[in-house]
Motif scaffolding. Structure first.
Motif, PDB file in Angstrom:
ATOM      1  N   LEU A  87      -6.506   5.130  14.843  1.00  0.00           N
ATOM      2  CA  LEU A  87      -5.401   4.406  14.204  1.00  0.00           C
ATOM      3  C   LEU A  87      -5.880   3.097  13.587  1.00  0.00           C
ATOM      4  CD1 LEU A  87      -2.371   4.271  13.635  1.00  0.00           C
ATOM      5  CD2 LEU A  87      -2.100   3.141  15.851  1.00  0.00           C
ATOM      6  N   SER A  88      -6.818   2.406  14.234  1.00  0.00           N
ATOM      7  CA  SER A  88      -7.306   1.129  13.697  1.00  0.00           C
ATOM      8  C   SER A  88      -8.056   1.331  12.370  1.00  0.00           C
ATOM      9  CB  SER A  88      -8.202   0.434  14.716  1.00  0.00           C
ATOM     10  OG  SER A  88      -9.304   1.246  15.038  1.00  0.00           O
ATOM     11  N   ILE A  89      -8.778   2.429  12.225  1.00  0.00           N
ATOM     12  CA  ILE A  89      -9.474   2.705  10.962  1.00  0.00           C
ATOM     13  C   ILE A  89      -8.471   2.992   9.858  1.00  0.00           C
ATOM     14  CG2 ILE A  89     -10.988   4.359   9.788  1.00  0.00           C
ATOM     15  CD1 ILE A  89     -12.573   4.571  12.378  1.00  0.00           C
ATOM     16  N   ILE A  90      -7.433   3.763  10.164  1.00  0.00           N
ATOM     17  CA  ILE A  90      -6.405   4.067   9.167  1.00  0.00           C
ATOM     18  C   ILE A  90      -5.683   2.800   8.729  1.00  0.00           C
ATOM     19  CG2 ILE A  90      -4.215   5.279   8.799  1.00  0.00           C
ATOM     20  CD1 ILE A  90      -5.329   7.495  10.630  1.00  0.00           C
ATOM     21  N   ILE A  91      -5.344   1.918   9.666  1.00  0.00           N
ATOM     22  CA  ILE A  91      -4.689   0.645   9.330  1.00  0.00           C
ATOM     23  C   ILE A  91      -5.630  -0.228   8.502  1.00  0.00           C
ATOM     24  CG2 ILE A  91      -3.795  -1.512  10.309  1.00  0.00           C
ATOM     25  CD1 ILE A  91      -2.631   0.206  12.596  1.00  0.00           C
ATOM     26  N   GLY A  92      -6.915  -0.231   8.821  1.00  0.00           N
ATOM     27  CA  GLY A  92      -7.890  -0.993   8.042  1.00  0.00           C
ATOM     28  C   GLY A  92      -7.999  -0.490   6.606  1.00  0.00           C
ATOM     29  N   ILE A  93      -7.965   0.822   6.441  1.00  0.00           N
ATOM     30  CA  ILE A  93      -8.030   1.402   5.096  1.00  0.00           C
ATOM     31  C   ILE A  93      -6.794   1.022   4.294  1.00  0.00           C
ATOM     32  CG2 ILE A  93      -7.971   3.592   3.822  1.00  0.00           C
ATOM     33  CD1 ILE A  93      -9.798   4.731   6.035  1.00  0.00           C
ATOM     34  N   LEU A  94      -5.626   1.095   4.908  1.00  0.00           N
ATOM     35  CA  LEU A  94      -4.388   0.716   4.221  1.00  0.00           C
ATOM     36  C   LEU A  94      -4.379  -0.775   3.859  1.00  0.00           C
ATOM     37  CD1 LEU A  94      -1.737   2.782   6.203  1.00  0.00           C
ATOM     38  CD2 LEU A  94      -2.601   3.202   3.901  1.00  0.00           C
ATOM     39  N   ALA A  95      -4.869  -1.628   4.741  1.00  0.00           N
ATOM     40  CA  ALA A  95      -4.945  -3.063   4.445  1.00  0.00           C
ATOM     41  C   ALA A  95      -5.917  -3.320   3.283  1.00  0.00           C
ATOM     42  CB  ALA A  95      -5.382  -3.832   5.686  1.00  0.00           C
ATOM     43  N   THR A  96      -7.020  -2.597   3.261  1.00  0.00           N
ATOM     44  CA  THR A  96      -7.982  -2.729   2.165  1.00  0.00           C
ATOM     45  C   THR A  96      -7.357  -2.335   0.832  1.00  0.00           C
ATOM     46  OG1 THR A  96      -9.794  -2.260   3.699  1.00  0.00           O
ATOM     47  CG2 THR A  96     -10.260  -2.030   1.347  1.00  0.00           C
ATOM     48  N   PHE A  97      -6.589  -1.236   0.830  1.00  0.00           N
ATOM     49  CA  PHE A  97      -5.904  -0.819  -0.398  1.00  0.00           C
ATOM     50  C   PHE A  97      -4.927  -1.893  -0.876  1.00  0.00           C
ATOM     51  CE2 PHE A  97      -6.493   3.961   0.324  1.00  0.00           C
ATOM     52  CZ  PHE A  97      -7.581   3.969  -0.526  1.00  0.00           C
ATOM     53  N   THR A  98      -4.197  -2.488   0.044  1.00  0.00           N
ATOM     54  CA  THR A  98      -3.237  -3.524  -0.336  1.00  0.00           C
ATOM     55  C   THR A  98      -3.941  -4.723  -0.966  1.00  0.00           C
ATOM     56  OG1 THR A  98      -1.822  -2.832   1.497  1.00  0.00           O
ATOM     57  CG2 THR A  98      -1.378  -4.986   0.527  1.00  0.00           C
ATOM     58  N   ILE A  99      -5.026  -5.148  -0.381  1.00  0.00           N
ATOM     59  CA  ILE A  99      -5.780  -6.286  -0.919  1.00  0.00           C
ATOM     60  C   ILE A  99      -6.387  -5.938  -2.280  1.00  0.00           C
ATOM     61  CG2 ILE A  99      -7.826  -7.730  -0.548  1.00  0.00           C
ATOM     62  CD1 ILE A  99      -7.145  -7.530   2.495  1.00  0.00           C
ATOM     63  N   LEU A 100      -6.974  -4.746  -2.393  1.00  0.00           N
ATOM     64  CA  LEU A 100      -7.570  -4.336  -3.663  1.00  0.00           C
ATOM     65  C   LEU A 100      -6.528  -4.208  -4.766  1.00  0.00           C
ATOM     66  CD1 LEU A 100     -10.221  -1.684  -2.607  1.00  0.00           C
ATOM     67  CD2 LEU A 100     -10.637  -3.892  -3.682  1.00  0.00           C
ATOM     68  N   PHE A 101      -5.333  -3.738  -4.434  1.00  0.00           N
ATOM     69  CA  PHE A 101      -4.278  -3.623  -5.431  1.00  0.00           C
ATOM     70  C   PHE A 101      -3.917  -4.993  -5.996  1.00  0.00           C
ATOM     71  CE2 PHE A 101       0.150  -3.220  -6.829  1.00  0.00           C
ATOM     72  CZ  PHE A 101       0.007  -2.176  -7.711  1.00  0.00           C
ATOM     73  N   TYR A 102      -3.888  -6.010  -5.143  1.00  0.00           N
ATOM     74  CA  TYR A 102      -3.590  -7.364  -5.605  1.00  0.00           C
ATOM     75  C   TYR A 102      -4.745  -7.935  -6.430  1.00  0.00           C
ATOM     76  CZ  TYR A 102      -2.519 -12.300  -5.633  1.00  0.00           C
ATOM     77  OH  TYR A 102      -2.282 -13.580  -6.034  1.00  0.00           O
ATOM     78  N   VAL A 103      -5.968  -7.726  -5.989  1.00  0.00           N
ATOM     79  CA  VAL A 103      -7.132  -8.276  -6.673  1.00  0.00           C
ATOM     80  C   VAL A 103      -7.335  -7.624  -8.051  1.00  0.00           C
ATOM     81  CG1 VAL A 103      -9.666  -8.427  -6.560  1.00  0.00           C
ATOM     82  CG2 VAL A 103      -8.299  -8.990  -4.561  1.00  0.00           C
TER      83      VAL A 103
END
Length: 191
Positions: free
Chosen positions: A156-172
């Protein structure tokens, strides 16, 4: 979805040496069969592994985009529903960068051809549309094919990390523009 995946597995496994070609055809015709992109990429990862599954998915997704281009050019009124969906969800002046489109394609509930329509509005000719479609399909094909191969080992922690990365990349990766309305820029002087 389980029933769809089970039927897809059975059909592809019974295809033998023709399985890659059948898989690519499924990808290119999936919009007519009402199969989600993510399901096909997951199946590709399970059946073919990450590398071959990603290649087959990428070829199939690019063929699907080419079919979308030709159908849009020959029957533009048929695609009015996707145009209305775009205006309803995103407004009429949406401007996504290709990096944002690539990330949005990785979001499972995002309509795949809605993003193709946004790209088609930016790239009108077939060659540039196909090239951008190919490039924006790479993250989608690799991500879900990888998930298909290693779905049982992800925590679950890896999946949450991937989703957080997508959110940051979408903003950047957003398009950095400032829009000023005409009335705000040219303020009338009080007489």
């Amino acid at each position: 979805m389980d029933q769809t995946m089970t039927m897809l597995f059975a059909f592809l496994e019974s295809s033998g040496i023709w399985a890659p070609i059948v898989f690519i055809l499924f990808h290119s015709l999936r919009q007519f069969l009402f199969l989600p992109v993510t399901v096909l990429c997951l199946v590709g990862g399970i059946l073919f592994g990450t590398i071959l599954g990603s290649i087959y998915s990428l070829v199939g997704l690019t063929l699907s985009c080419i079919l979308f281009y030709f159908f849009h050019q020959t029957m533009p009124k048929t695609f009015g529903k996707i145009q209305r969906m775009k205006e309803k969800w995103l407004g009429d002046r949406v401007s996504f960068t290709y990096g944002q489109i690539a990330l949005l394609r990785c979001v499972p509930f995002m309509q795949y051809h809605l993003l193709s329509l946004i790209m088609l509005e930016r790239k009108k000719n077939l060659f540039s549309f196909t090239k951008k479609s190919f490039l924006t399909n790479i993250p989608l094909a690799i991500l879900y094919t990888f998930f298909g191969q290693s779905i049982s080992t992800l925590s679950l922690s890896i999946i949450i990390g991937i989703l957080a990365t997508f959110t940051i990349l979408f903003y950047v990766l957003r398009e950095k523009q400032i829009r000023i309305k005409w009335k705000e820029f040219f303020v009338e002087k009080a007489s």
